[in-house]
Design an enzyme around this catalytic site. Structure first.
Site, mmCIF file in Angstrom:
data_model
loop_
_atom_site.group_PDB
_atom_site.id
_atom_site.type_symbol
_atom_site.label_atom_id
_atom_site.label_comp_id
_atom_site.label_asym_id
_atom_site.label_seq_id
_atom_site.Cartn_x
_atom_site.Cartn_y
_atom_site.Cartn_z
ATOM 1 N N SER A 1 0.824 -1.214 0.000
ATOM 2 C CA SER A 1 0.000 0.000 0.000
ATOM 3 C C SER A 1 0.856 1.261 0.000
ATOM 4 O O SER A 1 2.023 1.257 0.415
ATOM 5 C CB SER A 1 -0.901 0.009 1.230
ATOM 6 O OG SER A 1 -1.647 -1.175 1.308
HETATM 7 N N1 SAM Z 1 -0.752 -3.944 3.902
HETATM 8 C C1 SAM Z 1 -0.044 -4.677 2.915
HETATM 9 C C2 SAM Z 1 1.403 -4.234 2.792
HETATM 10 O O1 SAM Z 1 1.851 -3.393 3.561
HETATM 11 O O2 SAM Z 1 2.082 -4.784 1.913
HETATM 12 C C3 SAM Z 1 -0.707 -4.555 1.582
HETATM 13 C C4 SAM Z 1 -1.976 -5.267 1.527
HETATM 14 S S1 SAM Z 1 -2.584 -5.463 -0.102
HETATM 15 C C5 SAM Z 1 -3.195 -3.872 -0.468
HETATM 16 C C6 SAM Z 1 -4.040 -6.431 0.285
HETATM 17 C C7 SAM Z 1 -3.728 -7.849 0.625
HETATM 18 O O3 SAM Z 1 -4.929 -8.444 1.118
HETATM 19 C C8 SAM Z 1 -3.283 -8.687 -0.559
HETATM 20 O O4 SAM Z 1 -2.036 -9.264 -0.295
HETATM 21 C C9 SAM Z 1 -4.378 -9.745 -0.684
HETATM 22 O O5 SAM Z 1 -3.921 -10.994 -1.121
HETATM 23 C C10 SAM Z 1 -4.900 -9.795 0.736
HETATM 24 N N2 SAM Z 1 -6.244 -10.353 0.880
HETATM 25 C C11 SAM Z 1 -7.326 -10.168 0.076
HETATM 26 N N3 SAM Z 1 -8.367 -10.874 0.568
HETATM 27 C C12 SAM Z 1 -7.936 -11.497 1.698
HETATM 28 C C13 SAM Z 1 -8.543 -12.377 2.642
HETATM 29 N N4 SAM Z 1 -9.802 -12.773 2.553
HETATM 30 N N5 SAM Z 1 -7.804 -12.822 3.698
HETATM 31 C C14 SAM Z 1 -6.495 -12.442 3.830
HETATM 32 N N6 SAM Z 1 -5.858 -11.627 2.948
HETATM 33 C C15 SAM Z 1 -6.570 -11.157 1.904
#
Ligand code: SAM
Length: 205
Positions: free
Chosen positions: A52
């Site tokens: 992000s």
């Molecule tokens: N905060 C993270 C970082 O600092 O790198 C970035 C997060 S990224 C925007 C969103 C993440 O949420 C992705 O890696 C995606 O695979 C994960 N995600 C989506 N749906 C999810 C779920 N149901 N359970 C766990 N992770 C999930």
């Protein structure tokens, strides 16, 4: 990054600014985009996912109103960067990621940076992680279709949930605070844009 992208753009919590300054973002970015590690935006980390934008990580961390004593559930580990920042702001972080390869990479990056007190779990966190509840705070780093009662029910009294929720034409970063008598206080923090939360209580994959 702290001075140019965060302070003066709504991030006023000194604990959050210090934590953002303490975590080397380049350690969580793929090698080919390390030169962009401190750019003011999200970056690809593979599997159609992103690390992000620093401002968004800081905004979520600030909105959680952490005091340092909390057990925090993070949904969407991604690169592990936000988990590392959170580890400076609370007692313990439980971080869930649905893509196992990202969990493995995040664990390695966290280890390399010497980050402690973060437990990474591979699985669907769209409905939270009831086995380890209650949490003092829950941070969702992916866009949810709605405000999930299942997540709110995993907060302890006084706990805060911060989640991007789908709204007309975009997403709104939303905070729910669970009051002492079970009442919910819902506040809209501002517009945001995230990859979708995919899973049983999220969007279809
Ligand atoms: N905060 C993270 C970082 O600092 O790198 C970035 C997060 S990224 C925007 C969103 C993440 O949420 C992705 O890696 C995606 O695979 C994960 N995600 C989506 N749906 C999810 C779920 N149901 N359970 C766990 N992770 C999930």
């Amino acid at each position: 990054m702290v001075e140019q992208q965060l302070r003066g753009r709504g991030i006023t919590d000194e604990r959050v600014l210090t934590a953002m300054g303490a975590v080397p973002r380049e350690a969580f970015v793929p090698e080919e985009s390390r030169h962009l590690a401190y750019a003011d935006g999200a970056l690809p980390i593979g599997f159609d996912q992103t690390i992000s934008q620093p401002l968004m990580v800081a905004e979520i961390c600030q909105s959680l109103l952490l005091t340092g004593d909390e057990k925090v559930l993070e949904i969407g580990t991604g690169s592990g960067y936000s988990a590392a920042v959170l580890s400076h702001l609370c007692k313990e972080v439980i971080s869930i990621e649905r893509i196992p390869e990202l969990t493995n990479r995040a664990e390695a990056a966290l280890r390399e940076c010497g980050v402690e007190r973060v437990t990474c779990i591979s699985g669907d966190g769209s409905g939270g992680w009831p086995a380890l509840a209650p949490y003092g705070a829950i941070a969702v780093h992916a866009g949810a279709p709605n405000l999930s009662e299942r997540l709110v029910s995993q907060l302890e009294q006084g706990g805060r949930l911060v989640v991007p929720v789908s709204a007309d034409g975009g997403e709104v970063l939303t905070r729910v605070t669970l009051g002492d008598t079970g009442q919910r206080n819902v506040e809209e923090i501002g517009p945001c844009r995230f990859v979708p939360l995919i899973g049983e209580a999220g969007y279809e994959g």
